[in-house]
Design a protein around this motif. Structure first.
Motif, PDB file in Angstrom:
ATOM      1  N   ARG A   1      55.964  87.927  89.371  1.00  0.00           N
ATOM      2  CA  ARG A   1      56.730  89.029  88.765  1.00  0.00           C
ATOM      3  C   ARG A   1      58.037  88.502  88.170  1.00  0.00           C
ATOM      4  O   ARG A   1      58.426  88.859  87.052  1.00  0.00           O
ATOM      5  CB  ARG A   1      57.011  90.104  89.807  1.00  0.00           C
ATOM      6  CG  ARG A   1      57.718  91.336  89.259  1.00  0.00           C
ATOM      7  CD  ARG A   1      57.879  92.410  90.313  1.00  0.00           C
ATOM      8  NE  ARG A   1      56.586  92.976  90.714  1.00  0.00           N
ATOM      9  CZ  ARG A   1      56.013  92.773  91.887  1.00  0.00           C
ATOM     10  NH1 ARG A   1      56.609  91.986  92.794  1.00  0.00           N
ATOM     11  NH2 ARG A   1      54.850  93.320  92.178  1.00  0.00           N
ATOM     12  N   SER A   2      58.704  87.612  88.905  1.00  0.00           N
ATOM     13  CA  SER A   2      59.956  87.029  88.417  1.00  0.00           C
ATOM     14  C   SER A   2      59.731  86.210  87.154  1.00  0.00           C
ATOM     15  O   SER A   2      60.523  86.264  86.203  1.00  0.00           O
ATOM     16  CB  SER A   2      60.575  86.155  89.513  1.00  0.00           C
ATOM     17  OG  SER A   2      61.718  85.488  89.057  1.00  0.00           O
TER      18      SER A   2
ATOM     19  N   ARG B   1      57.304  86.593  84.936  1.00  0.00           N
ATOM     20  CA  ARG B   1      56.959  87.461  83.811  1.00  0.00           C
ATOM     21  C   ARG B   1      58.171  88.248  83.295  1.00  0.00           C
ATOM     22  O   ARG B   1      58.230  88.593  82.115  1.00  0.00           O
ATOM     23  CB  ARG B   1      55.838  88.417  84.217  1.00  0.00           C
ATOM     24  CG  ARG B   1      54.501  87.722  84.475  1.00  0.00           C
ATOM     25  CD  ARG B   1      53.958  87.084  83.206  1.00  0.00           C
ATOM     26  NE  ARG B   1      52.684  86.391  83.423  1.00  0.00           N
ATOM     27  CZ  ARG B   1      52.547  85.074  83.360  1.00  0.00           C
ATOM     28  NH1 ARG B   1      53.598  84.299  83.106  1.00  0.00           N
ATOM     29  NH2 ARG B   1      51.364  84.514  83.549  1.00  0.00           N
ATOM     30  N   GLN B   2      59.133  88.511  84.161  1.00  0.00           N
ATOM     31  CA  GLN B   2      60.322  89.236  83.735  1.00  0.00           C
ATOM     32  C   GLN B   2      61.199  88.413  82.796  1.00  0.00           C
ATOM     33  O   GLN B   2      62.027  88.970  82.061  1.00  0.00           O
ATOM     34  CB  GLN B   2      61.134  89.671  84.961  1.00  0.00           C
ATOM     35  CG  GLN B   2      60.506  90.832  85.718  1.00  0.00           C
ATOM     36  CD  GLN B   2      61.201  91.118  87.038  1.00  0.00           C
ATOM     37  OE1 GLN B   2      62.028  90.328  87.512  1.00  0.00           O
ATOM     38  NE2 GLN B   2      60.869  92.249  87.653  1.00  0.00           N
ATOM     39  N   ARG B   3      61.000  87.114  82.794  1.00  0.00           N
ATOM     40  CA  ARG B   3      61.801  86.254  81.911  1.00  0.00           C
ATOM     41  C   ARG B   3      61.281  86.258  80.482  1.00  0.00           C
ATOM     42  O   ARG B   3      61.929  85.740  79.583  1.00  0.00           O
ATOM     43  CB  ARG B   3      61.807  84.824  82.462  1.00  0.00           C
ATOM     44  CG  ARG B   3      62.439  84.753  83.858  1.00  0.00           C
ATOM     45  CD  ARG B   3      62.419  83.351  84.424  1.00  0.00           C
ATOM     46  NE  ARG B   3      62.820  83.368  85.832  1.00  0.00           N
ATOM     47  CZ  ARG B   3      63.015  82.271  86.561  1.00  0.00           C
ATOM     48  NH1 ARG B   3      62.846  81.083  86.020  1.00  0.00           N
ATOM     49  NH2 ARG B   3      63.380  82.377  87.834  1.00  0.00           N
ATOM     50  N   LYS B   4      60.094  86.815  80.293  1.00  0.00           N
ATOM     51  CA  LYS B   4      59.520  87.005  78.946  1.00  0.00           C
ATOM     52  C   LYS B   4      59.575  85.724  78.106  1.00  0.00           C
ATOM     53  O   LYS B   4      60.059  85.697  76.981  1.00  0.00           O
ATOM     54  CB  LYS B   4      60.243  88.145  78.212  1.00  0.00           C
ATOM     55  CG  LYS B   4      60.162  89.472  78.950  1.00  0.00           C
ATOM     56  CD  LYS B   4      60.687  90.599  78.139  1.00  0.00           C
ATOM     57  CE  LYS B   4      60.686  91.915  78.928  1.00  0.00           C
ATOM     58  NZ  LYS B   4      59.346  92.289  79.423  1.00  0.00           N
ATOM     59  N   ARG B   5      59.078  84.658  78.699  1.00  0.00           N
ATOM     60  CA  ARG B   5      59.023  83.394  77.972  1.00  0.00           C
ATOM     61  C   ARG B   5      57.938  83.440  76.915  1.00  0.00           C
ATOM     62  O   ARG B   5      56.888  84.054  77.106  1.00  0.00           O
ATOM     63  CB  ARG B   5      58.740  82.246  78.956  1.00  0.00           C
ATOM     64  CG  ARG B   5      59.037  80.875  78.364  1.00  0.00           C
ATOM     65  CD  ARG B   5      58.652  79.772  79.316  1.00  0.00           C
ATOM     66  NE  ARG B   5      57.295  79.299  79.075  1.00  0.00           N
ATOM     67  CZ  ARG B   5      56.793  78.147  79.528  1.00  0.00           C
ATOM     68  NH1 ARG B   5      57.552  77.376  80.275  1.00  0.00           N
ATOM     69  NH2 ARG B   5      55.563  77.785  79.270  1.00  0.00           N
ATOM     70  N   ASN B   6      58.183  82.799  75.789  1.00  0.00           N
ATOM     71  CA  ASN B   6      57.184  82.732  74.719  1.00  0.00           C
ATOM     72  C   ASN B   6      57.009  81.266  74.308  1.00  0.00           C
ATOM     73  O   ASN B   6      57.967  80.644  73.852  1.00  0.00           O
ATOM     74  CB  ASN B   6      57.644  83.570  73.516  1.00  0.00           C
ATOM     75  CG  ASN B   6      56.548  83.676  72.467  1.00  0.00           C
ATOM     76  OD1 ASN B   6      55.374  83.510  72.759  1.00  0.00           O
ATOM     77  ND2 ASN B   6      56.954  83.935  71.232  1.00  0.00           N
TER      78      ASN B   6
ATOM     79  N   VAL C   1      53.817  82.475  76.969  1.00  0.00           N
ATOM     80  CA  VAL C   1      53.804  82.863  78.373  1.00  0.00           C
ATOM     81  C   VAL C   1      53.522  81.639  79.249  1.00  0.00           C
ATOM     82  O   VAL C   1      52.669  80.804  78.925  1.00  0.00           O
ATOM     83  CB  VAL C   1      52.731  83.947  78.615  1.00  0.00           C
ATOM     84  CG1 VAL C   1      52.544  84.215  80.098  1.00  0.00           C
ATOM     85  CG2 VAL C   1      53.123  85.232  77.896  1.00  0.00           C
TER      86      VAL C   1
ATOM     87  N   LEU D   1      50.484  91.905  86.036  1.00  0.00           N
ATOM     88  CA  LEU D   1      51.412  90.795  85.836  1.00  0.00           C
ATOM     89  C   LEU D   1      50.761  89.628  85.093  1.00  0.00           C
ATOM     90  O   LEU D   1      51.391  88.579  84.888  1.00  0.00           O
ATOM     91  CB  LEU D   1      51.948  90.319  87.186  1.00  0.00           C
ATOM     92  CG  LEU D   1      52.783  91.364  87.945  1.00  0.00           C
ATOM     93  CD1 LEU D   1      53.107  90.877  89.350  1.00  0.00           C
ATOM     94  CD2 LEU D   1      54.057  91.676  87.181  1.00  0.00           C
TER      95      LEU D   1
END
Length: 404
Positions: A75-76, A78-83, A85, A106
């Protein structure tokens, strides 16, 4: 991560609380990418800290991590929204549909349940870390300038991965399979003479990740506690290690001699235990494992040679075994947290401590003395020894044991 995104050298984080599962994941990954920059940790909080400090190309995490669990870690991430992923493989004991539904939003790259499917995991890692048709080879790091054999062995003592495999792992697993899966009794029969497999399975069965209860002290008990899937994975994982086999003929000859001595001690121990109505399998196990340190040292000597070190003569090998063999065994048994009762029984193979001796300790001490006797040596002195007298084992019984 697509083919064009693949890093030249991937950085991977493995977060797994159980040391044996962690080591298995490490071996599978390094078998796919031996050049991977690998970080391992045992709890979610440390994993979060590492993720904040370093850019990873893949995370493999167990849901059941202490502190921040694997799902919280995902969850942590995915919250950073790296591109693009960050690829994240979530591993869990939970195979129920509710757990799967909880994880899916998630978007884990893969959700794998224990015991792991090794082929499936390997394929996932190949897809994530290798271009199509790519192969990666790694040279063994050279020795540091000025490194001596004795310094090398001293440093490796606390890091040694154990003994070389003496059983044919692939054949053992193949012979143990039937239409209903892996037969644990057949597997036990196939690998029971291998000290490394026996020690690792006993250690894994006593780890904190397994159910608490009485300590596991024999191979049969370990297989039952671990189950067929985890047992097979751990055994196959051992075969992936670089030190799994001794390719050097001279070192292999030493290993054969120590293995033969271990087997003789184990068999004598089991026979004597049966005669005296004691725990046969526990005595067998203690005899089998008592030369684990010497065998582990031989693996480290092969590492020394592969890294460019010289072994001028076999006398140097003998000196190394005499100086470090017992210390390697003690370090392994302590680091792997083998049960204290089993360690004490193994120690009695070498010498009896002061005070009151258990009958099993006397059995192992006598078994080792019997195994070390040369064919030309008589049994009279052994029959008159303190150990034999305490056990009330005389010359007739010893003669039958030796012939048997």
């Amino acid at each position: 991560m697509t083919a064009v995104d693949l890093p030249a050298v991937p950085r991977v984080l493995i977060a797994e609380a159980d040391p044996w599962s962690r080591d298995l994941l490490k071996q599978v990954l390094l078998n796919v990418r031996c050049d991977a920059r690998l970080d391992v940790c045992a709890d979610g909080q440390e994993a979060l800290q590492l993720l904040a400090e370093k850019p990873y190309d893949l995370v493999i995490a167990d849901w059941e991590l202490p502190g921040v669990d694997g799902l919280g870690l995902l969850r942590s991430v995915r919250q950073r929204k790296r591109n693009p992923v960050l690829p994240f493989i979530l591993i869990s004991n939970r195979s129920d549909s509710a757990s799967v539904r909880e994880a899916l939003p998630l978007a884990p790259t893969a959700y794998l349940t224990k015991p792991l499917n090794m082929e499936g995991l390997t394929q996932r890692l190949q897809d994530l870390l290798l271009d199509a048709g790519q192969e990666v080879s790694c040279e063994i790091p050279a020795l540091a300038p000025g490194m001596t054999l004795w310094t090398f062995l001293e440093r490796r003592r606390e890091l040694a991965e154990g003994a070389p495999l003496l059983a044919d792992v692939q054949l053992a697993v193949k012979r143990s399979l039937n239409p209903n899966g892996l037969d644990l009794k057949l597997l036990e029969d196939e690998v029971r003479t291998d000290p490394q497999i026996t020690a690792v399975l006993i250690a894994a069965a006593n780890s904190a990740a397994q159910h608490h209860g009485s300590a596991v002290q024999t191979l049969a008990q370990a297989l039952q506690r671990l189950g067929s899937g985890q047992s097979m994975n751990l055994i196959l994982g051992l075969a992936l290690k670089r030190s799994a086999r001794l390719s050097d003929p001279a070192l292999g000859d030493y290993a054969e001699r120590y293995w033969e001595l271990s087997l003789h001690t184990a068999e004598y121990g089991r026979t004597l235990a049966r005669l005296l109505d004691l725990d046969q399998e526990r005595c067998y196990c203690a005899g089998l494992l008592h030369r684990l340190g010497d065998l582990a040292l031989l693996s480290c000597l092969q590492e020394w040679k592969q890294a460019g070190g010289a072994l001028d003569d076999m006398e140097e090998v003998g000196d190394a075994l005499a100086q470090f063999g017992a210390a390697y065994g003690s370090a392994l048994r302590t680091r792997w947290r083998l049960p204290l009762e089993l360690r004490e029984l193994i120690a009695s193979v070498y010498q009896l401590g002061g005070g009151v001796y258990s009958r099993e300790a006397l059995v192992m001490n006598l078994s080792a003395q019997l195994a070390r006797l040369q064919p030309s040596e008589g049994l009279e002195e052994l029959a008159n020894s303190k150990t034999a007298r305490l056990l009330k084992i005389g010359l007739p019984e010893l003669s039958r044991l030796r012939k048997g």
